[in-house]
Design an enzyme around this catalytic site. Structure first.
Site: not given
Ligand code: NDP
Length: 449
Positions: A43, A48, A51, A178, A182, A438, A443
């Site tokens: 983080c 976080c 970022k 995510y 982002e 307002h 709101e």
């Molecule tokens: P996410 O789980 O959000 O998304 C992963 C993405 O990658 C999905 O679209 C998934 O597709 C795809 N994917 C997974 N495996 C493969 C693969 N082998 N080949 C191709 N595509 C794949 O993960 P992130 O990496 O974005 O973030 C990790 C975690 O970190 C998040 O789940 C979250 O908990 C945390 N995070 C939180 C943030 C916040 O609170 N603002 C900011 C950044 C991270 P599919 O949908 O098909 O599975």
């Protein structure tokens, strides 16, 4: 009773580990914490915090553009990536110092070495030194996962994105979650052409459909491109150093300067020695724990991303606190995983708490949905055709608000406060009884018809 070097040995000084270490020490335990990288964890060091600072930086692109409509002549406008990068990295170093001081002030011994588990009550440091502890806490977090394909080594992850030498012109981001959304907003704000490549047919699985569709539509209007149903096949390095990304489906190869994998994060348990001492891991390598964060070995506990329950910093912090209070503070308590708010710091950001419309319909059946689809006042004057969408999900019989989902300027800020009312189980009537403030965007939440 056995004599141990420490009451508690924590492996990993991220959000969960630091909270657990300092609170346990405050409860009177003798505590050491090992960290192989930097104090603060994902983080603070590579997640976080930096970022969010880059999100702020990227947002200036739109603000400077819109400033004209508000009477400001912005004469010369140029973006200097190394300047922002270095000031963000300096802020990260400042925060790392604060985290280290917190440990010191609580008499937690910080050991800047990799530690592995070599027994139910023993860890071994990289230097070979063995240390015994009554309790061991695993808080090593998670690490970006890359799909296995030829040339995957040419791609970076969010870890490296904060250190780029220069701002690339063309960026391909793999994944639709995510981090992908982002960083799409961040790179786009800094002038790069961004393409998100996802294996599935939508972004942000699990978020409310209408809200994520709105993000998709706004992102596309801004010029971010999306390629769906396009699993990664291979990556080629070209002579000029650029990359050629080959995906499945009927897609031509994509040329880019930087390829970033944002395809999920896996628990960082490899080589930690856990299975050798009997700690059960699940199929993703996460430490299996009970409701008190205890693993299958009674003296070994785990909190945070390494348990793969909810990969969010505030959850890891609460888990660390609950562990310390329960094991060392004689104040046992557990975390409530219901109604955890979350946000995606995209451009614009989105945020949500509770059930989405489709989850509520399949779980509760009788559901009422209230929406407000509006253009923020600031966007109207700026001539920015970007609409916010707020969505309230209400249980039909009790009229209790069971979900709130929004996309629009400042939505994470608004949702954090609104989540209190949702968590408290207030009815829609209670929201309606609250007088609007307002003019504000928030709101809309008390004016939903
Ligand atoms: P996410 O789980 O959000 O998304 C992963 C993405 O990658 C999905 O679209 C998934 O597709 C795809 N994917 C997974 N495996 C493969 C693969 N082998 N080949 C191709 N595509 C794949 O993960 P992130 O990496 O974005 O973030 C990790 C975690 O970190 C998040 O789940 C979250 O908990 C945390 N995070 C939180 C943030 C916040 O609170 N603002 C900011 C950044 C991270 P599919 O949908 O098909 O599975």
């Amino acid at each position: 009773m056995a004599d141990y070097d420490y009451d508690l040995f924590v492996i990993g000084a991220g959000s969960g580990g630091v909270r657990a270490a300092r609170v346990s020490a405050a409860h009177g335990a003798k505590v050491a914490i090992a960290e192989e990288h930097r104090v603060g964890g994902t983080c603070v060091i590579r997640g976080c915090v930096p970022k969010k600072l880059l999100v702020y930086g990227a947002h200036f692109a739109e603000d400077l553009h819109d400033a004209k409509q508000f009477g400001w002549d912005v004469l010369e406008c140029a973006f200097d990536w190394p300047r922002l990068r270095d000031s963000v990295l300096a802020e990260v170093t400042r925060l790392e110092g604060i985290y280290s001081n917190t440990l010191k002030n609580h008499d937690v011994e910080l050991i800047k070495e990799r530690a592995t588990v070599s027994g139910p009550n023993e860890v071994t440091l990289a230097s070979g030194r063995k240390i015994s502890a009554r309790t061991i806490l695993i808080a090593v977090g998670a690490w970006p996962a890359k799909p296995s394909c030829d040339g995957a080594e040419y791609g970076i992850t969010s870890n490296e994105a904060f250190h780029l030498e220069s701002m690339p012109k063309r960026v391909v981001i793999a994944g639709g979650g995510y981090i992908a959304n982002e960083f799409a907003g961040i790179f786009h704000g800094f002038g790069a052409h961004v393409t998100i490549v996802n294996r599935g047919d939508s972004i942000l699985r699990g978020y409310d459909e209408q809200i994520r569709d709105r993000l998709l539509q706004i992102s596309m209007t801004k010029g971010i491109e999306f390629r769906f149903n396009a699993p990664f096949k291979s990556v080629e390095k070209q002579e000029d150093g650029s990359l050629l990304v080959h995906t499945g489906g009927d897609h031509a190869p994509l040329a880019c300067d930087v390829l970033m994998f944002a395809t999920g994060r896996v628990p960082k348990t490899e080589g930690l020695g856990l299975t050798d001492v009997g700690v059960e891991l699940d199929e993703d390598g996460a430490v299996v724990v009970d409701a008190d964060n205890r693993s299958t070995v009674p003296s070994i506990y785990a909190v945070g991303d390494v348990t793969n329950r909810v990969q969010l910093t505030p959850v890891a912090i609460r888990e660390g606190q609950a562990f310390a209070d329960t094991v060392f503070g004689n104040k046992p308590h557990r975390i409530d995983y219901e109604m955890i708010p979350s946000a995606v710091f995209s451009h614009p950001p989105m945020a949500g708490v509770g059930l989405t419309e489709s989850q509520a319909r399949s779980k509760l059946g009788d559901v009422k949905v209230y929406t407000s689809d509006f253009r923020a006042m600031k966007n109207v004057l700026a001539g920015r055709n970007e609409r916010a969408l707020y969505k309230m999900i209400v249980e039909g019989t009790t009229e209790k608000v069971v979900g709130l989902h929004m996309i629009g300027p400042d939505s994470p800020e608004i949702l954090q406060a609104a989540a209190i009312a949702v968590k408290a189980g207030l009815t829609k009537q209670a929201w309606d009884d609250t007088v609007a403030l307002h003019p504000s965007m928030a709101e809309e939440l008390v004016l939903l018809k």
